[in-house]
Design an enzyme around this catalytic site. Structure first.
Site, PDB file in Angstrom:
ATOM      1  N   HIS A   1      29.371 121.159  27.941  1.00 44.54           N
ATOM      2  CA  HIS A   1      29.922 122.512  28.098  1.00 44.54           C
ATOM      3  C   HIS A   1      28.945 123.520  27.508  1.00 44.54           C
ATOM      4  O   HIS A   1      28.264 123.238  26.532  1.00 44.54           O
ATOM      5  CB  HIS A   1      31.264 122.628  27.362  1.00 44.54           C
ATOM      6  CG  HIS A   1      32.089 123.775  27.842  1.00 44.54           C
ATOM      7  ND1 HIS A   1      31.951 125.047  27.348  1.00 44.54           N
ATOM      8  CD2 HIS A   1      33.016 123.842  28.814  1.00 44.54           C
ATOM      9  CE1 HIS A   1      32.795 125.854  27.968  1.00 44.54           C
ATOM     10  NE2 HIS A   1      33.449 125.152  28.867  1.00 44.54           N
TER      11      HIS A   1
ATOM     12  N   ASP B   1      37.513 119.309  32.946  1.00 48.66           N
ATOM     13  CA  ASP B   1      37.515 118.676  34.273  1.00 48.66           C
ATOM     14  C   ASP B   1      37.535 117.155  34.248  1.00 48.66           C
ATOM     15  O   ASP B   1      37.649 116.522  35.294  1.00 48.66           O
ATOM     16  CB  ASP B   1      36.268 119.143  35.049  1.00 48.66           C
ATOM     17  CG  ASP B   1      36.371 120.617  35.406  1.00 48.66           C
ATOM     18  OD1 ASP B   1      35.427 121.379  35.154  1.00 48.66           O
ATOM     19  OD2 ASP B   1      37.448 121.006  35.929  1.00 48.66           O
TER      20      ASP B   1
END
Ligand code: SDX
Length: 393
Positions: free
Chosen positions: A271, A328
């Site tokens: 991320h 996700d």
């Protein structure tokens, strides 16, 4: 100093805006919407309640929530002619392409609320978008599987309508399961906003040019569709399916990821901001196990995802790079267990993210000092050259 934290000058130079909507502490894995911890909202609130919080800044009273929900519900039905747009797409068109087109088309059908300066038109367009999105997303799924469109029902809640529009048919009513509805309330809340990610920054940049709100939201859908962003939820399931179909050993796959030349990424990991476990992934992981058992879907891919996570979290390559599961990593397993095809997962992400995009777009437009977005660059090319005739090149 934002009150929550003191920003070092370097950060301020890269900050694209100030905002009071969502706070993230990437090192600590903290996420708050308007100051409320995501863990509390995910467990206790409804998605429309969180949409209200993001857009207006406060949790609604029951009366405010009923009024807001009623206005949204009465805007869920699309203009009949919008269905022709869906019928013009080839069967295999990606739902995000169809959704982006559908939102743009919505602006063409509701030309009386395109103003970016008239608060009443911005309010109407916000409600229209919130109401139409479940129908637009569900119709994108229905047209991809060749099934007829149903009409939304004002007697149903937001999430119930979306699930019924997606899975109900004229032959068989969709049976509303409260556990499934609760899981989707939580999933949509977890996706509702995430400060200045790529798609929200796109929404703000397009909006900064005084493009109307429908054009800005449609741009957000396009940015979100990228596999490095919202498209990762589809890419995770494709990754797990490849490991399964090719009979790859998890350790073998992880070594492919660590071999830079392979170009293989561990989708759903890493991320730009979180250098710790994404708090949303933690919550979704808990729901995945419960929902897969409820729907009777096979746990094979979930077991594989859990082994993949365990292996990566104990591997120096990932530890040194602070790579953890993100939002996700587990969502696709739930969506597939629900019966959605992988191509449709990112449309679910867009449905969840819409209130955040709207809140961010409105926050930017509320600033009287706002300017058009105009990122600069560091020029590294040639300078002051002389044109040469083509026969001398
Ligand atoms: C979302 O911004 C947001 O808030 C987004 C989002 C939201 O709610 O809006 O949270 C939603 O988009 C989540 C991210 C979904 N994308 C994926 O899961 C795709 C896989 N992840 C990567 O592509 C990557 O982690 C990104 C795109 C998410 C971040 O890319 P960065 O910023 O380049 O990652 P980094 O700088 O932290 O990378 C550090 C190192 C690099 O290796 P080195 O050059 O140091 O050797 O880690 C490597 C990267 O190559 N790396 C990965 C990896 N992610 C980073 N290696 C293998 N697999 C990965 N997934």
């Amino acid at each position: 100093t934002t009150g929550a934290t003191t920003l070092d000058p370097g950060f301020v130079n890269t900050a694209s805006c100030t905002s009071a909507i969502t706070f993230i502490d990437g090192d600590e894995g903290i996420l708050q919407y308007r100051g409320y911890p995501i863990e509390q909202l995910a467990e206790k609130a409804t998605f429309i309640e969180v949409a209200y919080l993001l857009i207006y800044g406060e949790l609604p009273t029951q009366e405010q929530l009923d009024r807001f929900s009623g206005k949204i519900s009465r805007r869920m039905m699309l203009d009949e002619r919008l269905k022709e747009l869906y019928r013009s797409f080839p069967r295999g068109a990606h739902p995000m392409q169809v959704l982006a087109a559908g939102i743009m088309a919505l602006g063409a059908f509701h030309r009386d609320n395109l103003s970016v300066h008239d608060p009443a038109q911005v309010e109407e367009a916000s409600l229209r978008l919130l109401g139409s999105m479940p129908t637009l997303a569900a119709y994108a799924y229905k047209s991809s599987v060749g099934e007829p469109f149903l009409y939304p029902q004002t007697r149903l809640g937001y999430v119930e309508n979306y699930l019924r529009l997606s899975f109900g048919t004229p032959q068989e009513e969709y049976e509303i399961d409260p556990d499934i509805v609760r899981a989707f309330e939580t999933l949509f809340i977890l996706h509702a906003d995430h400060e200045q990610n790529a798609s929200t920054s796109t929404v703000r940049l397009v909006g900064s040019a005084d493009a109307n709100i429908y054009a800005s939201m449609s741009s957000g859908v396009n940015a979100l569709s990228g596999p490095l962003h919202g498209g990762a939820n589809q890419a995770v399931l494709e990754m797990l399916a490849r490991i399964n179909d090719e009979g790859l050993d998890i350790k073998e796959f992880v070594s492919q990821v660590k071999d830079k030349k392979s170009g293989v990424k561990l989708m759903g990991f890493g991320h730009r901001v979180y250098k710790n476990y994404d708090p949303r992934a933690k919550i979704i992981k808990g729901h995945a196990d419960q929902l897969l058992r409820k729907t009777g879907a096979s746990n094979a891919l979930l077991d594989m995802a859990l082994e993949l996570e365990e292996t990566a979290l104990n591997d120096d390559y990932f530890i040194e790079r602070k790579l953890y599961p993100n939002v996700d990593f587990y969502t696709g397993l739930i969506y597939e267990a629900m019966g959605f095809p992988a191509q449709h997962f990112t449309a679910l992400f867009a449905l969840g993210r819409l209130p955040g995009w709207i809140a961010q777009w409105r926050e930017q437009h509320a600033d009287p000092a706002r300017k058009i977005g105009r990122p600069r660059q560091i020029y590294v090319g040639e300078k002051d050259r002389t044109y040469s005739p083509i026969n001398e090149r």
